[in-house]
Design a protein around this motif. Sequence first.
Motif, mmCIF file in Angstrom:
data_model
loop_
_atom_site.group_PDB
_atom_site.id
_atom_site.type_symbol
_atom_site.label_atom_id
_atom_site.label_comp_id
_atom_site.label_asym_id
_atom_site.label_seq_id
_atom_site.Cartn_x
_atom_site.Cartn_y
_atom_site.Cartn_z
ATOM 1 N N UNK A 130 -7.969 -19.937 11.585
ATOM 2 C CA UNK A 130 -6.874 -19.363 10.823
ATOM 3 C C UNK A 130 -5.629 -19.089 11.624
ATOM 4 N N UNK A 131 -5.552 -19.498 12.900
ATOM 5 C CA UNK A 131 -4.385 -19.263 13.766
ATOM 6 C C UNK A 131 -3.751 -20.605 14.097
ATOM 7 N N UNK A 132 -2.439 -20.716 13.901
ATOM 8 C CA UNK A 132 -1.724 -21.957 14.184
ATOM 9 C C UNK A 132 -1.369 -22.007 15.674
ATOM 10 N N UNK A 133 -1.826 -23.074 16.357
ATOM 11 C CA UNK A 133 -1.543 -23.238 17.791
ATOM 12 C C UNK A 133 -1.150 -24.682 18.052
ATOM 13 N N UNK A 134 -0.641 -24.954 19.277
ATOM 14 C CA UNK A 134 -0.300 -26.312 19.699
ATOM 15 C C UNK A 134 -1.387 -26.832 20.646
ATOM 16 N N UNK A 135 -1.797 -28.091 20.421
ATOM 17 C CA UNK A 135 -2.792 -28.741 21.267
ATOM 18 C C UNK A 135 -2.256 -30.092 21.739
ATOM 19 N N UNK A 136 -2.732 -30.572 22.902
ATOM 20 C CA UNK A 136 -2.298 -31.899 23.379
ATOM 21 C C UNK A 136 -2.700 -32.983 22.392
ATOM 22 N N UNK A 137 -1.844 -34.017 22.283
ATOM 23 C CA UNK A 137 -2.163 -35.144 21.412
ATOM 24 C C UNK A 137 -3.394 -35.882 21.941
ATOM 25 N N UNK A 138 -4.207 -36.458 21.052
ATOM 26 C CA UNK A 138 -5.368 -37.254 21.448
ATOM 27 C C UNK A 138 -4.905 -38.563 22.094
#
Length: 754
Positions: free
Chosen positions: A347-355
Motif C-alpha cells: 500500500x506504499x508507493x515507492x521507486x524501484x530500479x527498472x528490470x
Amino acid sequence: MANHHPMLLFLGLAVLALQPQIAAASRRPQPPPWCPKKCGGVDIEYPFGVGPACSLSDGFSLECVHDTPQLRLGTEQQKVKVLDINLLHGKIRTANNISWQCLQDKQTGRLVNSSWTGLDATALPYRFSDEDNRLYAVGCNVLVFLNGSVAASGTNDPILNACISTCFGNGSINAISNGSCSGTGCCEMAIPRGLNSYGLVFSGPLVNNSWPGNNWCSYAVLMEAHSFNFKASYATTDEFSRKNHGTVPVVLNFAAGNKTCKDARMRDDYACVSNHSVCVDTVDGQGYVCNCTRGYTGNPYLTDGCIDIDECAARNHGCPDGMICSNFPGGHNCSCPEGEHNSNKSGVLICEPDLKRYSLPVSVIIAIGVTGGIAIVVMSILSSYLVHQRRALADIKRNYFKRHGGLLLYEELNARKSNAFTIYTEEQLEQATNGFDESNVLGRGGHGTVYKGWVAASDDLVVAIKRCKLMDERNRKEFGKEMLILSQVNHKNIVKLLGCCLEVDVPMLVYEYVPNGTLYHLIHGGSAATAAAISFTTRLRIAHESAESLAYLHSFASPPILHGDVKSSNILLDESFMAKVSDFGASILAPTDEAQMMTMVQGTCGYLDPEYMQTCQLTEKSDVYSFGVVLLELLTGKKPLCLDGPEEGRSLSARFLAAMRENRVDLILDEQVKSEASGELLEEITLLALECLHMRGGERPAMKEVAERLGGLRKLHQHPWTQDVVELEEVRCLLSDSPESISFEVDATSSSGY
C-alpha cells in the motif's frame, strides 16, 4: 470559401461566440493600485475597498476610521465595525450591539429598554447567515420578538419569531447549568434563511415582580453561534453584556450580484473576471459569489487574480520520498527518477530500479502475481470497510428506533386486527419526497420543514411529512407511547396521523394531506375585500367544527389529549372546505401527576393562556382560551397580535375585553358579521367568546359545552336544507379568486398547519 478547412471555420465561430464574454470582462473596471490593502488588523480585499473606485459597488465600500474598518448598512446607513472578511466563502464578520431591557423601578414596574434595535441589510449584497448565527435571549422571564424581513424572489417578506426565557422560583434558578441554553435563564432560536433586516422587541417581564435578586435586566442579540458560550451567572447578573463590552460578532453572507450564475454570466457587470475563476450560486438563490477553481488560489474578482498553487513548493507536497514532484497549472505529478519505476508495495508507493532487458520471463510473472495479490488485498480491505460502514449505519438506525419506543409501538400495532397507522423507514420517506427535494416543500421554519410526498400504496397516497429539527428528552422517552395513543384518534374534523419514522435522530410524522390551505390565510392571507366577503354562516360553521374536534380530544380520547397550540394557522380546510384541526402530534397527553405539570412554555404569541404563562400548568382550559382568540379572529377579521400599534392595543383579546367592558364591541366586529347575524345571535356568540377568555381557567366553559352552544347557534341561524350548498359554493369562489391566499409558511405566527 470552399477551400477553407472545416476546423478553422469551427475555431473562428468559437472565437466570435466568446467575444461578448471577453468584452464584458475587459469592460469591468479594476481597483486602482493606490487602494489601501489593510485597515488596522483587517485585510481589505477587492470587491471590498476603502476610497473612491476601490470597491465593486457602494455596498462593498468601507470606511477606515481610527484604524477600524466600518461598513454602512441599509437605508439608514448604520455604521458597523468589520472584524474579518472571508472572501472565498462569501462571509463577513461584523460587530453587533447587545439589546437590553431593565426594570427601572421594581415598585412601579417601569421599564427602560433598547427595543427595536437591530440591523438593516435589505439592499444587496448582504444576508444574515442562518448557518452561523442564532438569536439568543438571556435573563429571567423575558419574551423577545424578532421582527424582520426575508428576501424571496425579489421581494422582502415580513417575518415575526419569538424567544422565551423563564425562571420560575429559586429552585429553577439554581438548576441553571453552564452551556445549557434550553429555555431556563437563556433561550436560543434559529433564524430563517435569507433574513436581511431585523429588529428586537422586548415584551415586559412575563411574571410581575419576578426579577431575581438585584439584577433587573435581560439581554437579547443576534450573533455568531460558536462565539456564544452560556454561563449560569449570565441569567442573574450583567456579566454577559459587561464581558463582551456591549457588542458581539455576527456573520453576514454577501453576494457579488443579485442574479444567478446562469444569468450573471451574460451581463456586462459579471464579477468573476479572473481566469480559472468559477461562479457559485448563494444558498438562498438570491445572488452569486466567485471562487478560484481547484488548484488555484487568490482573488477571483480581479483580472488574473487566481494564480496556480505550486504544490511542489510546499514541504508536504504529497509525493513519497525519493519521487520527483512536477508542478503543472492546476495540479502536480509524482514520478520516479530516470532508470526507476514506481511500485506499490504494502500500500506504499515507492521507486524501484527498472528490470533488465535480459530478465527471465519468470520474474515478470512473479511481479505481476505480487501486484495482483496486492490489488486483491486492497479490494478485500475496501469491501470489508464498506460492509462495516453499512452495519454501523444499521446499528445507528436500530438504536434510534429503540430509543424512541419503536419496539413497544411495533408490538402493539401488530396485536391490533386492523390498523391504518404505518411505521415508515427513512428510505421510504426519502423516496416519497424525491430525496426531500426543495420543490416538495410545503412550509419551513426554525423548528422544522413540512414536505408533500407520495407514499407507495395501492393508489399513491398523497401525504404531508413533518421533519422536525429538535426534540426534548421527555418527548424522546414517551414518543412511542404517545404515537400509539395518537394513532387511534379518528375524527372527521382532525387531521389524521397516518404514521411515523423512528430510525432517525428526530422522528418524522406522516399526516393526511389537506389541500386548501389554513383558516389563517382564508381570513388574513388575501385582500381585505376578499377576507370581508366571508359570510357569517361560513365563520360559524368553521368555529363549530373546530370546537367539535377539540371537545373530542378533551372528552372522548383515552387518555385525554391537550392540543397546546390552538390557532387559526393550525386549522386546515379540505376539498369540501371542512375544518380540520392539525398539529395535535405536537400536543401532550393530559398530565397524571404534579411532576408532569411543569413543562417548557409552548404555544404562539397572541393565543397563549395568561394563567399558563403564570403557572406553566397546561390544562384543557388553556385550549379553551386559545380557541376564544380564534373565535375573535372569525368575528372581527383581525389578527391576534399586531406590534405596529400602541402597547395596550397590540393584543386582539385585550381590545375585545376592553370593548365588552365599555359596551362598544360592535366597533371591532367585522361589517359582514354585523350585517348577516341578528342582534340576539351576536350577543350570544360574543358572550361565549368572553367566557372562553376569562382570566381564571376554572371560570371558562369546557370545550364540550362550547361545541354544544355553537351547534345550537348554527341551527338558529342557518336553513337546514339549502344553506350548506350555498356556503360551499361561496368558499370555493373566494379561494378561486384569490389563489395566492393558499400558501404555506412556518414561523411563530403562521405555519403549514402540520
